[in-house]
Design an enzyme around this catalytic site. Structure first.
Site, mmCIF file in Angstrom:
data_model
loop_
_atom_site.group_PDB
_atom_site.id
_atom_site.type_symbol
_atom_site.label_atom_id
_atom_site.label_comp_id
_atom_site.label_asym_id
_atom_site.label_seq_id
_atom_site.Cartn_x
_atom_site.Cartn_y
_atom_site.Cartn_z
ATOM 1 C CG ASP A 151 16.994 -2.193 -41.131
ATOM 2 O OD1 ASP A 151 17.490 -1.102 -40.869
ATOM 3 O OD2 ASP A 151 17.660 -3.214 -41.333
ATOM 4 N NE ARG B 74 23.992 -6.555 -41.073
ATOM 5 C CZ ARG B 74 25.300 -6.399 -40.999
ATOM 6 N NH1 ARG B 74 26.043 -7.334 -40.432
ATOM 7 N NH2 ARG B 74 25.884 -5.308 -41.474
ATOM 8 C CD GLU C 104 23.702 -3.135 -43.078
ATOM 9 O OE1 GLU C 104 24.232 -3.404 -42.003
ATOM 10 O OE2 GLU C 104 23.092 -2.072 -43.272
HETATM 11 C C1 FRU Z 1 20.478 -2.318 -41.605
HETATM 12 C C2 FRU Z 1 20.899 -3.174 -40.436
HETATM 13 C C3 FRU Z 1 20.664 -4.625 -40.755
HETATM 14 C C4 FRU Z 1 20.508 -5.237 -39.407
HETATM 15 C C5 FRU Z 1 19.773 -4.159 -38.670
HETATM 16 C C6 FRU Z 1 20.088 -4.108 -37.206
HETATM 17 O O1 FRU Z 1 20.150 -1.018 -41.282
HETATM 18 O O2 FRU Z 1 22.239 -2.930 -40.121
HETATM 19 O O3 FRU Z 1 21.683 -5.213 -41.527
HETATM 20 O O4 FRU Z 1 19.785 -6.430 -39.439
HETATM 21 O O5 FRU Z 1 20.120 -2.935 -39.270
HETATM 22 O O6 FRU Z 1 19.226 -3.250 -36.536
#
Ligand code: FRU
Length: 609
Positions: free
Chosen positions: A150, A266, A320
């Site tokens: 991300d 998160r 997410e």
């Molecule tokens: C999305 C995710 C987020 C998390 C991150 C961890 O791709 O799963 O929810 O914060 O990647 O690397």
């Protein structure tokens, strides 16, 4: 230590077994899975050899007897695929020992000696980040080496676009989540900065956001940059860090965590709400398939104010990376709120996808608009397979809502045929709202205006081409491995189905098909080149074109391992990875049914630097 060893030899008792090691590095094997590596020489980096298909070794980096950090690295056992640097400069003048636990148990400590990593651990003053891979994008943001997922924490300040990203500095697969950092003045050329936030006592540093605290509400100083992110260890909690040097280095807030919940949550995304004069935060309540909203006067104390999403939209994956913002609806004088909700799996073509809802936000909670039948429609920001975790910059100038996404898919991101690095971000995009022919309000996602500066030579220009059954073939530019931008308008005859095919001499091809009756554009990458690294990769993606006229206008960006197709100023978009064995060298146009007229064709070669 040497004294101890001598005594052990004299007494004839068991002693640690040493491996042949590089100058300035001492390697002692202590047991079937435990080895101590002591740095005795000088060097900026300890080079770590990596083998991709082995399990992670756990390394406690011990500085003057205390654990400075714990990292996980796939230390090479039988062959070295690539190396990564461990930066020793913060510990100069101190005693540094790497306490390594390799998970694969060995029959005897002697077997440990054979691992190739010990000999490969060398001291160096430089680490060569020169690109060594044919699939590294020429005009997309990538890390110099290591894994990226991300984009997060993006903010704009003093003419600079700051981009942070989920980063593993110690390998090209997901691990050791750290905020990598890049800065740009034009959204195209990125300066790579030192890692900004590293894993700490509360856990790995997952996604989140940054804001510029213009009124010093948090007390870190006027214009301090404040990051809110997820600390992920046994559980997921929300943490704060602040920066007074424009996001280069961050101090972890001693009062962390600032938000705790009983279940997985998160990726906090924060913005200043000018109406209510307080901060709003959206948080993904991942397994509950909903977004939570919080308010705060000072970025430290948060109150839960609402939730949205239960039972709505795509629900099978985890929710997410939220984003929430207000935008004008083109041509209506009306404004609407957009809630971005990345989900994985259950994207439109499997795996990851960016869903969004259009509606209202009263400073407390979000409410989605319903369609004429009273339903909340499921909408996707991009109908390709490689567009995820898309969020927008805070404080972008001139009211712009500039966003960027991770150009991959969790189904196969760790398997794509690259090694030195894994994953790129999409081109930067401007998000807007428009009303579709069905009366619904949709988000558009068009290339940011800065992207025009990529254009090099105009290698082909054609006013009108009539496309019929037999394909018309046009050569694509050769410079910079064929990277190019293709612009064209299609005016479809009745019942016509028009194919645009990118192909190379090896027979690799991508077929984009505009079906004027169905009002769809599809993208077939089943024969696009290297596709066999994952059964989920060879796919056909399809987007609605949101028109009734039989006319569409396309902008297609071809990089070394991706194609982004923007239709009608971003009213429909598809982002897909491709790994051609050699660059696509021709564009062919053919049309069945009523034929089609192609006009305004322009093909630009793009600049690689
Ligand atoms: C999305 C995710 C987020 C998390 C991150 C961890 O791709 O799963 O929810 O914060 O990647 O690397």
């Amino acid at each position: 230590m040497f004294k101890g060893l001598t005594a052990a030899i004299v007494l004839g008792i068991a002693q640690p077994l040493t491996s042949v090691a590089a100058d300035g590095v001492e390697v002692n094997h202590l047991g079937v899975s435990n080895t101590l590596v002591r740095v005795t020489g000088e060097g900026k980096y300890l080079i770590l050899p990596v083998q991709e298909n082995v399990d992670d070794a756990k390394i406690n980096v011990i500085v003057d007897g205390k654990i400075a950090e714990t990292i996980y690295v796939k230390l090479a056992l039988t062959k070295t695929d690539y190396t990564v640097p461990y930066d020793l400069t913060p510990y100069k003048g101190h005693n540094v020992v790497f306490d390594v636990v390799i998970p694969q148990g060995r029959g005897s400590v002697r077997e440990a000696k054979g691992d190739v990593c010990w000999r490969g651990m060398t001291l160096a003053d430089t680490f060569d980040t020169t690109n060594r891979e044919k699939y590294r994008p020429a005009f997309h943001h990538t890390p110099l080496y290591g894994w990226m997922n991300d984009p997060n924490g993006m903010f704009h300040k003093d003419g600079k676009w700051h981009l942070y990203y989920q980063y593993n500095p110690y390998g090209s697969k997901w691990q050791n989540m750290t905020w990598g950092h890049s800065v740009s003045t034009d959204l195209l050329h990125w300066e790579h900065k030192p890692e900004a936030i590293k894993p700490n006592g509360l856990g790995a540093v997952f996604s989140g956001s940054c804001v510029v605290d213009k009124e010093n509400t948090a007390g870190f100083g006027k214009d301090a940059v404040v990051a809110l992110y997820t600390s992920a260890a046994t559980s997921q909690i929300q943490s704060l860090a602040s920066s007074t040097d424009d996001g280069t280095t961050f101090d972890i807030y001693p009062g962390n965590p600032v938000i705790t919940l009983e279940s997985e949550a998160r990726d906090p995304k924060v913005f200043w709400n000018n109406e209510t004069k307080e901060w709003n935060l959206s948080l993904a309540h991942a397994l509950d398939h909903e977004m939570l909203f919080f308010t705060s006067p000072d970025l430290k104390n948060w109150t839960l104010s609402g939730n949205f999403g239960k039972g709505l939209g795509a629900q099978d994956g985890v929710w997410e990376c939220p984003d929430l913002f207000e935008l004008p609806v083109e041509g209506t004088g009306e404004k609407k709120w957009v809630l971005i909700c990345n989900i994985n799996p259950d994207g439109p073509f499997g795996g990851s996808g960016t869903q969004y809802f259009v509606g209202s936000f009263d400073g407390r909670t979000f409410k989605a608009d319903t369609d004429k039948d009273g339903n909340v429609a499921t909408k996707w920001l991009d109908y390709g397979k490689d567009h995820y975790a898309t969020v927008s910059w805070s404080d972008a100038p001139s009211g712009r809502r500039t966003a960027i996404g991770w150009m991959s898919n969790w189904q196969y991101a760790a398997e794509v045929p690259t090694l030195q690095f894994r994953s790129a971000n999409t081109l930067p995009r401007e998000i807007g709202l428009f009303q579709g022919p069905d009366g619904e309000i949709y988000a558009s996602s068009a290339p940011s205006p800065e992207v025009d500066a990529l254009r090099g030579d105009l290698v082909k220009k054609a006013g009108k081409i009539s496309a019929g059954k037999s394909p018309r073939t046009i050569a694509l530019p050769e410079a910079n491995d064929g990277i190019c931008e293709i612009l064209l308008d299609i005016e479809a005859g009745k019942n016509s189905v028009t194919d645009l095919t990118l192909a190379n001499e090896a027979g690799d091809k991508v077929v984009m098909t505009y079906d004027a009756n169905a009002h769809t554009l599809s993208f077939d990458r089943t024969h696009s080149g290297v596709v066999d690294f994952s059964q989920d990769f060879p796919t056909i993606t399809v987007t609605p074109t949101h028109e009734t006229s039989g006319k569409i206008s396309l902008r297609i960006f071809v990089d070394r391992s991706s194609i982004e197709v923007f239709g009608d100023d971003g009213r429909f978009v598809m982002t897909n990875l491709v790994f051609p064995t050699s660059p696509y060298s021709t564009l062919s146009v053919a049309s069945n049914g009523g034929g089609a007229r192609i006009s305004n064709l322009r093909i630009y070669s793009l600049r690689a630097e």
